[in-house]
Design an enzyme around this catalytic site. Sequence first.
Site, PDB file in Angstrom:
ATOM      1  N   TRP A 192       0.847  -1.192   0.000  1.00 19.27           N
ATOM      2  CA  TRP A 192       0.000   0.000   0.000  1.00 19.27           C
ATOM      3  C   TRP A 192       0.884   1.245   0.000  1.00 19.27           C
ATOM      4  O   TRP A 192       1.862   1.341   0.738  1.00 19.27           O
ATOM      5  CB  TRP A 192      -0.914   0.002   1.238  1.00 19.27           C
ATOM      6  CG  TRP A 192      -1.721   1.265   1.350  1.00 19.27           C
ATOM      7  CD1 TRP A 192      -2.878   1.562   0.705  1.00 19.27           C
ATOM      8  CD2 TRP A 192      -1.400   2.417   2.143  1.00 19.27           C
ATOM      9  NE1 TRP A 192      -3.307   2.826   1.049  1.00 19.27           N
ATOM     10  CE2 TRP A 192      -2.420   3.377   1.925  1.00 19.27           C
ATOM     11  CE3 TRP A 192      -0.343   2.751   3.000  1.00 19.27           C
ATOM     12  CZ2 TRP A 192      -2.420   4.626   2.539  1.00 19.27           C
ATOM     13  CZ3 TRP A 192      -0.347   3.993   3.617  1.00 19.27           C
ATOM     14  CH2 TRP A 192      -1.383   4.913   3.389  1.00 19.27           C
ATOM     15  N   ASP A 471     -14.614   1.384  -4.636  1.00 16.85           N
ATOM     16  CA  ASP A 471     -13.471   1.071  -3.781  1.00 16.85           C
ATOM     17  C   ASP A 471     -13.584  -0.340  -3.205  1.00 16.85           C
ATOM     18  O   ASP A 471     -14.657  -0.956  -3.196  1.00 16.85           O
ATOM     19  CB  ASP A 471     -13.389   2.098  -2.650  1.00 16.85           C
ATOM     20  CG  ASP A 471     -11.959   2.316  -2.160  1.00 16.85           C
ATOM     21  OD1 ASP A 471     -11.072   1.509  -2.502  1.00 16.85           O
ATOM     22  OD2 ASP A 471     -11.741   3.298  -1.434  1.00 16.85           O
ATOM     23  N   MET A 472     -12.464  -0.844  -2.700  1.00 17.41           N
ATOM     24  CA  MET A 472     -12.390  -2.143  -2.005  1.00 17.41           C
ATOM     25  C   MET A 472     -11.181  -2.067  -1.079  1.00 17.41           C
ATOM     26  O   MET A 472     -10.056  -2.034  -1.545  1.00 17.41           O
ATOM     27  CB  MET A 472     -12.235  -3.281  -3.026  1.00 17.41           C
ATOM     28  CG  MET A 472     -12.314  -4.679  -2.433  1.00 17.41           C
ATOM     29  SD  MET A 472     -10.779  -5.297  -1.693  1.00 17.41           S
ATOM     30  CE  MET A 472      -9.760  -5.585  -3.127  1.00 17.41           C
ATOM     31  N   CYS A 519     -10.965   1.106  -7.581  1.00 19.73           N
ATOM     32  CA  CYS A 519     -10.014   1.456  -6.526  1.00 19.73           C
ATOM     33  C   CYS A 519      -9.975   0.286  -5.550  1.00 19.73           C
ATOM     34  O   CYS A 519     -10.973  -0.423  -5.380  1.00 19.73           O
ATOM     35  CB  CYS A 519     -10.447   2.734  -5.812  1.00 19.73           C
ATOM     36  SG  CYS A 519      -9.376   3.236  -4.440  1.00 19.73           S
ATOM     37  N   ASP A 541      -3.016   5.376  -3.147  1.00 21.19           N
ATOM     38  CA  ASP A 541      -3.400   6.374  -2.154  1.00 21.19           C
ATOM     39  C   ASP A 541      -2.268   7.349  -1.863  1.00 21.19           C
ATOM     40  O   ASP A 541      -2.491   8.389  -1.239  1.00 21.19           O
ATOM     41  CB  ASP A 541      -3.813   5.683  -0.846  1.00 21.19           C
ATOM     42  CG  ASP A 541      -5.228   5.136  -0.909  1.00 21.19           C
ATOM     43  OD1 ASP A 541      -5.983   5.536  -1.818  1.00 21.19           O
ATOM     44  OD2 ASP A 541      -5.581   4.298  -0.057  1.00 21.19           O
TER      45      ASP A 541
END
Length: 728
Positions: A192, A471-472, A519, A541
């Site tokens: 991430w 998103d997820m 996303c 992000d």
Amino acid sequence: MITFDAESRCFHLANDRISYIIRLGAGKYPLHLYWGPRVRRVSEDLLSALSAYTDETFSLHGLPLDRLPQECPTYGCADLREGMLQVRHADGTHALDLQYESHAILSGKPPLAGLPSARGETAQTLVLTLTDGCSGLSVRLLYTLWEDVDIIARSVEIVNRGSAPVVLDRVLSACVDFEQADFSLLTLSGAWARERQPFLRPLVPGDQGVSTARGASSAQTSPFLALLSPGATEEQGLVYAFALCYSGSFTASVHVDQDFTARAMLGIQPFGFSWTLASGERFQAPEAYLCCSAQGLGGMSRQFHRLVHRHITTGPYAQTARPILINNWEATYFDFNEEKLLALARQARAVGIDLFVLDDGWFGHRDRDDSSLGDWWEDLRKLPQGLGGLSSQIHAMGMKFGLWVEPEMVSPDSRLYRAHPDWCIHVPGRLRTEARHQLVLDLSRPEVRDYIVEAISEALTRGQVDYVKWDMNRNITMWGSQGLPAGRQQELPHRYILGLYEVMGRVIRRFPQVLFESCAGGGGRFDLGLMCLMPQAWCSDDTDAWMRCRIQYGTSLLFPPSVMGAHVSAVPNHQTGRSSPLFTRAAVAMGGSYGYELDLGKLPEAELAQIRELNTRVHSMQQLLLYGDFYRLRSPFSGNDCAWMSVSPDRREAVVTHVFALAQPNTKPRLLRLRGLDPALDYRDADTGRVWGGDELLSRGLRLETPWNDYQAQQFHLVALPHGESRV
């Protein structure tokens, strides 16, 4: 483009630039003969490589398949290596001897049942049907070749023609056996906020590659690998690359054997997978794309970009400029009301922004990230006129309205969970593991899929929505479904992805004019599968300009700028704490689908005026920025700077972007050598009026200004002079 020679028993797939050749060994085993730059015919030398293997050879009790290059290798019948397929028969054994039955050459490209895939209007497809005589299991190998892209699509369909059920334990989508292993392996890995970082290393004996069992293509790995021949660089040398059109758990690996030959394979992750195939049933594997480039990594990337633009993305935004958006997330997080949102929208419209996006926190009673997922109706405390009232006021300003949703998730603190606690993925009797205070809805169940489609569709209708951010935000553990029997629980990971594709497809078909962006906690599900459905994805992000140089550079190896969501955010950056100039943040965001994620009300008038100018610039150049031929010029992984450029197909226009990281004292100006231009043309910088010859820019380059501060960007908009116009 596809021919079969009965005498040599060879299939030759060829366009003007590449060839892929298959030979039927002993008339029954499809063997890989050649893949590379186009050859006009199958030579005696090519045939001699396999000429020793006759019907008599295959009737011996030895192991000839163990050293043969196969198109569909299976473990259990004369090949000791791991193969594409592994099955369990009713008697518990897994032997599988697939032999040629028939073939067909089709115009176009058939769709894949339940799975996204590339379109094939200008393509031809070879279908090879193989059959295991003992079990009746039939396998169809599909190969598609396009006229305009140097890529071959491969997929596998399995049909149980026998009377007994068969369990599939391993179904990969493609395999290529190379004659040597003298390659370097390139993969994309990360986490991430630092997704898709390139890693290069030489092949060694044994297994190597990337994989994930997280239930998504993931931020940690990407369903892609490339093999670089010795001496291959960014713009020269032979590169072979593989990419999977799939959004779930996958494997992409290379095995180097005792003969120093390499077998590359990719497909659904075998770990935790099995699928029971009853008599008469079919199983379709995802599609894989195989690219051969003689122009290095840059040529490989441009072929994949062309595939995405011409044959993957679809809908009204597939080939057009995108609206410049502002997302309220980093401006407000959960702390907003209608008045605050409208004030931000008015400021956005004043500086030329086209689309206002309302992010998380508009539904249920969601003031933090620990409640309300699944309850897709407005929080009237924040939006007293509902989505419709807010949307109407945004539209009245002349802007489009967008909405964030996370349809695949449910919060334990929600009406949906209290009504249907069994709808989440879980194992009865065990702790329901949460991440980000949420559970994952079981998309293998039709009632769950129906609920999501109806709830999201109603919200989009009430809100008159023009854009959706889908998103997820968590991966899946503890796989278990109340809708599947015990013997089919390991089908759940793939059934989840099939359910996801169905849900997305149904919603998108109901709202064909809406721009959808996928996303997954940033770039955690950035893959070709979702791009068949949604023309762009949130890249990461992490919106720090220098980190985005690295993320977008790695992402560009496979994906074009048009699919990368990229925003200008506030400084100090919310992920790294770093500050960089507004123009640098904008120049980097122009490397993708452009937008903003900050509080315009906190900016001085000088920066608001600069944003107005930047938006005008983006509108004027966006078609070129998103869809031009893309060239990487400097890597942020090997130095203190990064550079890239987009060139129009006729080579008469280009945008060049360069970013320095850390300023260094007492340094001379540097030169940046360009690519893709016409050496016979002269080019003027639309901003400064300076003129260069294309030959000079290609051989000597642009002189870069020496930065006096960190994280400085320069951008050049080059336009060819009309024929006959003087350079002076």
